[in-house]
Design a protein around this motif. Structure first.
Motif, PDB file in Angstrom:
ATOM      1  N   PRO A 397       0.834  -1.215   0.000  1.00  0.00           N
ATOM      2  CA  PRO A 397       0.000   0.000   0.000  1.00  0.00           C
ATOM      3  C   PRO A 397       0.863   1.257   0.000  1.00  0.00           C
ATOM      4  N   ARG A 398       0.379   2.282  -0.681  1.00  0.00           N
ATOM      5  CA  ARG A 398       1.145   3.524  -0.795  1.00  0.00           C
ATOM      6  C   ARG A 398       1.410   4.141   0.569  1.00  0.00           C
ATOM      7  N   GLU A 399       0.471   3.980   1.510  1.00  0.00           N
ATOM      8  CA  GLU A 399       0.599   4.613   2.821  1.00  0.00           C
ATOM      9  C   GLU A 399       1.366   3.758   3.830  1.00  0.00           C
ATOM     10  N   ALA A 400       1.851   2.583   3.413  1.00  0.00           N
ATOM     11  CA  ALA A 400       2.470   1.648   4.351  1.00  0.00           C
ATOM     12  C   ALA A 400       3.766   2.196   4.939  1.00  0.00           C
ATOM     13  N   ILE A 401       4.046   1.768   6.164  1.00  0.00           N
ATOM     14  CA  ILE A 401       5.359   1.940   6.790  1.00  0.00           C
ATOM     15  C   ILE A 401       6.102   0.633   6.604  1.00  0.00           C
ATOM     16  N   ILE A 402       7.363   0.697   6.198  1.00  0.00           N
ATOM     17  CA  ILE A 402       8.139  -0.525   6.045  1.00  0.00           C
ATOM     18  C   ILE A 402       9.419  -0.435   6.867  1.00  0.00           C
ATOM     19  N   SER A 403       9.918  -1.602   7.238  1.00  0.00           N
ATOM     20  CA  SER A 403      11.242  -1.686   7.854  1.00  0.00           C
ATOM     21  C   SER A 403      12.076  -2.651   7.036  1.00  0.00           C
ATOM     22  N   ILE A 446       2.921  -0.217  16.908  1.00  0.00           N
ATOM     23  CA  ILE A 446       2.465   0.290  18.199  1.00  0.00           C
ATOM     24  C   ILE A 446       2.263   1.799  18.126  1.00  0.00           C
ATOM     25  N   GLY A 447       3.167   2.477  17.419  1.00  0.00           N
ATOM     26  CA  GLY A 447       3.071   3.931  17.300  1.00  0.00           C
ATOM     27  C   GLY A 447       2.018   4.397  16.320  1.00  0.00           C
ATOM     28  N   GLN A 448       1.785   3.627  15.261  1.00  0.00           N
ATOM     29  CA  GLN A 448       0.821   4.005  14.213  1.00  0.00           C
ATOM     30  C   GLN A 448      -0.112   2.820  13.954  1.00  0.00           C
ATOM     31  N   PRO A 449      -1.014   2.531  14.879  1.00  0.00           N
ATOM     32  CA  PRO A 449      -1.837   1.310  14.780  1.00  0.00           C
ATOM     33  C   PRO A 449      -2.795   1.297  13.593  1.00  0.00           C
ATOM     34  N   ASP A 450      -3.119   2.443  13.013  1.00  0.00           N
ATOM     35  CA  ASP A 450      -4.080   2.500  11.917  1.00  0.00           C
ATOM     36  C   ASP A 450      -3.421   2.478  10.538  1.00  0.00           C
ATOM     37  N   PRO A 478       0.011  -5.557  18.670  1.00  0.00           N
ATOM     38  CA  PRO A 478      -0.673  -5.334  17.388  1.00  0.00           C
ATOM     39  C   PRO A 478      -0.178  -6.283  16.303  1.00  0.00           C
ATOM     40  N   ALA A 479      -0.996  -6.474  15.299  1.00  0.00           N
ATOM     41  CA  ALA A 479      -0.652  -7.355  14.183  1.00  0.00           C
ATOM     42  C   ALA A 479       0.267  -6.641  13.197  1.00  0.00           C
ATOM     43  N   VAL A 480       1.210  -7.403  12.641  1.00  0.00           N
ATOM     44  CA  VAL A 480       2.130  -6.892  11.623  1.00  0.00           C
ATOM     45  C   VAL A 480       2.242  -7.916  10.505  1.00  0.00           C
ATOM     46  N   THR A 481       2.891  -7.509   9.431  1.00  0.00           N
ATOM     47  CA  THR A 481       3.228  -8.426   8.339  1.00  0.00           C
ATOM     48  C   THR A 481       4.734  -8.441   8.174  1.00  0.00           C
ATOM     49  N   GLN A 482       5.325  -9.632   8.187  1.00  0.00           N
ATOM     50  CA  GLN A 482       6.772  -9.758   8.097  1.00  0.00           C
ATOM     51  C   GLN A 482       7.143 -10.644   6.919  1.00  0.00           C
ATOM     52  N   ILE A 483       8.003 -10.133   6.051  1.00  0.00           N
ATOM     53  CA  ILE A 483       8.519 -10.907   4.918  1.00  0.00           C
ATOM     54  C   ILE A 483       9.943 -11.354   5.228  1.00  0.00           C
ATOM     55  N   VAL A 484      10.203 -12.649   5.041  1.00  0.00           N
ATOM     56  CA  VAL A 484      11.551 -13.200   5.213  1.00  0.00           C
ATOM     57  C   VAL A 484      12.011 -13.754   3.868  1.00  0.00           C
ATOM     58  N   PHE A 485      13.095 -13.210   3.354  1.00  0.00           N
ATOM     59  CA  PHE A 485      13.677 -13.704   2.110  1.00  0.00           C
ATOM     60  C   PHE A 485      14.481 -14.968   2.422  1.00  0.00           C
ATOM     61  N   ARG A 486      14.023 -16.095   1.901  1.00  0.00           N
ATOM     62  CA  ARG A 486      14.587 -17.389   2.297  1.00  0.00           C
ATOM     63  C   ARG A 486      15.450 -17.964   1.184  1.00  0.00           C
ATOM     64  N   ASN A 487      16.766 -17.845   1.337  1.00  0.00           N
ATOM     65  CA  ASN A 487      17.679 -18.467   0.378  1.00  0.00           C
ATOM     66  C   ASN A 487      18.754 -19.304   1.070  1.00  0.00           C
ATOM     67  N   TYR A 488      18.586 -19.487   2.379  1.00  0.00           N
ATOM     68  CA  TYR A 488      19.418 -20.424   3.157  1.00  0.00           C
ATOM     69  C   TYR A 488      20.899 -20.060   3.154  1.00  0.00           C
ATOM     70  N   ALA A 543      -2.268 -10.833   3.489  1.00  0.00           N
ATOM     71  CA  ALA A 543      -1.684 -10.608   4.812  1.00  0.00           C
ATOM     72  C   ALA A 543      -1.962  -9.203   5.316  1.00  0.00           C
ATOM     73  N   ILE A 544      -1.853  -8.215   4.445  1.00  0.00           N
ATOM     74  CA  ILE A 544      -2.114  -6.830   4.859  1.00  0.00           C
ATOM     75  C   ILE A 544      -3.580  -6.648   5.217  1.00  0.00           C
ATOM     76  N   LYS A 545      -4.460  -7.263   4.449  1.00  0.00           N
ATOM     77  CA  LYS A 545      -5.886  -7.213   4.781  1.00  0.00           C
ATOM     78  C   LYS A 545      -6.143  -7.871   6.129  1.00  0.00           C
ATOM     79  N   ALA A 546      -5.494  -9.006   6.387  1.00  0.00           N
ATOM     80  CA  ALA A 546      -5.660  -9.692   7.672  1.00  0.00           C
ATOM     81  C   ALA A 546      -5.101  -8.859   8.821  1.00  0.00           C
ATOM     82  N   GLN A 547      -3.996  -8.167   8.567  1.00  0.00           N
ATOM     83  CA  GLN A 547      -3.412  -7.280   9.581  1.00  0.00           C
ATOM     84  C   GLN A 547      -4.370  -6.175   9.959  1.00  0.00           C
ATOM     85  N   MET A 548      -4.951  -5.517   8.963  1.00  0.00           N
ATOM     86  CA  MET A 548      -5.756  -4.325   9.204  1.00  0.00           C
ATOM     87  C   MET A 548      -7.189  -4.640   9.642  1.00  0.00           C
ATOM     88  N   GLU A 549      -7.742  -5.735   9.140  1.00  0.00           N
ATOM     89  CA  GLU A 549      -9.146  -6.022   9.408  1.00  0.00           C
ATOM     90  C   GLU A 549      -9.367  -7.083  10.491  1.00  0.00           C
TER      91      GLU A 549
END
Length: 590
Positions: A397-403, A446-450, A478-488, A543-549
């Motif tokens: 999403p355009r408004e997403a915060i990412i780490s 936690i800081g930006q729950p919406d 709070p719920a988050v979405t985490q992506i793990v790049f898996r190449n071992y 996943a993002i829909k599940a996080q937010m809804e």
């Protein structure tokens, strides 16, 4: 007013609006943590103190509000070291509370004793120890003020036997300082130089994000000049990505367009940046830093000005105020020289890079090496890192915060995300710790729950923070979405091995029997795997829909081939030469 020292401490926290604390509970802090629930302070009990520090960093970076790190004296506090130094180079104003072993036992080598002031003296922007129970509020107020003014972590150290003392004390009012608009002479000189520039370029750093109105001020200045705006490494949110003057990030795997545009500059306004060396390293074979350009560097910290690059004018001040000051003193004709040609060049350069980036599917091998070709041949149907990043961009999403964690696959994605506003892009910064991605995005949520949040990590780095999966599914986390790049594999180190150590892969291989998605499911969260671009886009949307809804945390394990991007440090590595030689036969007998 008579009160206990812990009451004075908590009341001072309240007066500064510090609402969130991150750490692990311990006896040395329990006199104040006992007051947290009734005071309105939320304690987030993490799985590891290092992750707690990264959560605190993430929270403060997305909100601008000071948060607190606190744990048990000794080993609990030593686990904060990496996170505190990370916050220092991220310019994050955090409060580090370090309960100390009791005064009456210090020096005896007692239980959980360590010199906590010496430990952090090179890690924090300011530190102070409470010398008497009656001074607890005074010292705490000053430490919080220093964290804000110096924009970095500040430490208060308090012996644990100072709690539960009754003192006669007044709670001091918070002290705020007005930031500087820069010196009159230096701002005027900068305006004169920019007014005469034929090809000005603006380089925005973290200071633009941290400064109130910094991005808007840089937009106004850029539009007045029709100057392209680059951003420093890992500061993609320091200028709106949709703006036609945005040229993208410099540094490792950054924007080739930004590099080409800044290479032709005759004046570079470096706004709110310390010009760290990593942000200006060559990329795509381009040594793009303009050696003959006049450099104007603006930083709130005078110690950073001229430290890494020769500057023509240095300005000590707030990014927004300095940018406004320069704009107000520009000549009427500023920016007119070559304006239309410059605008056309910016548009053409950006378009060419966007097309090139969209067509980049694979990583090149250096002459004489074949690892990436072998990786493609071994798993021809698996996604490459760049394919994964394009699939992610289609769903983010355009408004997403990412780490973003540190590591090869995360760094390959440096050129892809852009943002419409600041405080959206969290990265570990120049201290470069692994394990940042997941805890930082939890703190951000936690800081930006919406706001939707998505964390990114390679599988090596994620292993350092994986234990937080046992913490973040509880109660009101709070719920988050985490992506793990898996190449071992530890990718950055493996690329080094292919280039300089003849494919001698020491310590670079990860366990192929481990499933991070499986671990997430075992922790009561949702874990899924994605193997194609279409599948990745689909599961990220879900996943993002599940996080937010639905308040569901999802870990997405992205299965990748073992292609490796550019090495982090071509400037620091070289192929070793055997002289005396080493043999196992030289090992001493048991």
């Amino acid at each position: 007013m008579k009160m206990t020292t812990e009451e004075a401490f908590v009341k001072t926290l309240q007066s500064h609006g510090i609402r969130h604390a991150f750490g692990i509970i311990g006896s040395a802090m329990m006199p104040i943590s006992d007051l947290f629930p009734k005071s309105g302070i939320k304690f987030w009990d993490c799985a590891h103190e290092g992750s707690a520090g990264f959560m605190s960093d993430g929270y403060t970076r997305v909100t601008g509000e000071v948060s607190m790190m606190i744990a048990q004296n000794g080993p609990g506090i030593t686990n904060f070291v990496t996170a505190v130094k990370t916050a220092y180079w991220n310019h994050t104003p955090l409060l580090l509370v370090t309960p100390q072993a009791a005064n009456k036992t210090i020096g005896q080598g007692g239980f959980q004793e360590v010199e906590q002031m010496k430990l952090f003296e090179d890690m924090v922007a300011y530190q102070e120890e409470v010398r008497d129970p009656s001074r607890v509020a005074e010292v705490l107020a000053r430490v919080i003020s220093k964290a804000k003014r110096l924009s970095g972590p500040a430490q208060i150290n308090i012996p644990r036997d100072y709690w539960t003392q009754i003192v006669d004390i007044e709670i001091p009012e918070p002290i705020d300082f007005e930031v500087s608009p820069g010196g009159e002479t230096s701002v005027a000189k900068a305006a004169e130089i920019i007014s005469n520039a034929k090809n000005p370029v603006i380089l925005n750093g973290a200071g633009v994000v941290l400064s109130k109105g910094g991005i808007d001020a840089s937009i106004a200045l850029a539009e007045r000049l029709d100057a392209p705006v680059c951003v420093g490494y890992q500061h993609n949110d320091a200028f709106p990505g949709s703006h036609p003057l945005f040229a993208g990030p410099l540094g490792y795997n950054g924007s080739k367009a930004g590099m080409e545009l800044i290479s032709e500059a005759d004046v570079v306004l470096c706004l709110g940046t310390r010009l760290n060396p990593f942000s200006t390293l060559p990329g795509y074979g381009i040594d793009y830093w303009p050696a003959d350009a006049k450099i104007i560097q603006v930083d709130i910290n005078p110690d950073r000005i001229g430290l890494t690059k020769k500057v023509t004018v240095g300005i000590v001040g707030d990014a927004a105020k300095v940018a406004k000051g320069i704009l107000g003193q520009l000549d009427a004709s500023a920016g007119d020289a070559g304006r239309e040609e410059r605008k056309a060049t910016i548009a053409q350069t950006k378009s060419a890079w966007a097309q090139q980036l969209a067509s980049m599917d694979h990583e090149d091998d250096d002459p004489g090496t074949t690892w990436n070709q072998r990786a493609r041949d071994a798993k021809p149907d698996w996604m490459s890192p760049r394919m994964a990043w394009r699939a992610i961009q289609a769903a983010l999403p355009r408004e997403a915060i990412i780490s973003s964690d540190i590591g090869n696959n995360c760094a390959i994605g440096n050129a892809y995300p852009d943002f419409d506003e600041g405080r959206k892009y969290l990265a570990p910064g120049l201290f470069g710790p692994c394990g940042y991605g997941l805890p930082a995005i939890v703190g951000a949520k936690i800081g930006q729950p919406d706001v939707p949040v998505v964390g990114f990590a390679g599988d090596g780095a994620f292993g350092i923070a994986v234990n937080e999966l046992t913490a973040i599914g509880r109660g009101d986390w709070p719920a988050v979405t985490q992506i793990v790049f898996r190449n071992y594999q530890w990718g950055a180190e493996k690329r080094n091995s292919t280039l300089w150590f003849d494919d001698n892969f020491v310590g670079t291989e990860l366990d192929t029997e481990v499933s991070y998605a499986g671990i997430a499911n075992a922790c009561g969260l949702k874990g899924v795997a994605a193997r194609t671009m279409e599948e990745l886009t689909d599961v990220l949307n879900t996943a993002i829909k599940a996080q937010m809804e639905d308040g569901v945390t999802t870990l997405i394990e992205v299965m990748l081939n073992q292609e490796l991007g550019e090495p982090f440090r071509r400037d620091a590595m070289k192929k070793p030469v055997a002289v005396a030689g080493v043999s196992a036969s030289d090992m001493a007998a048991e």
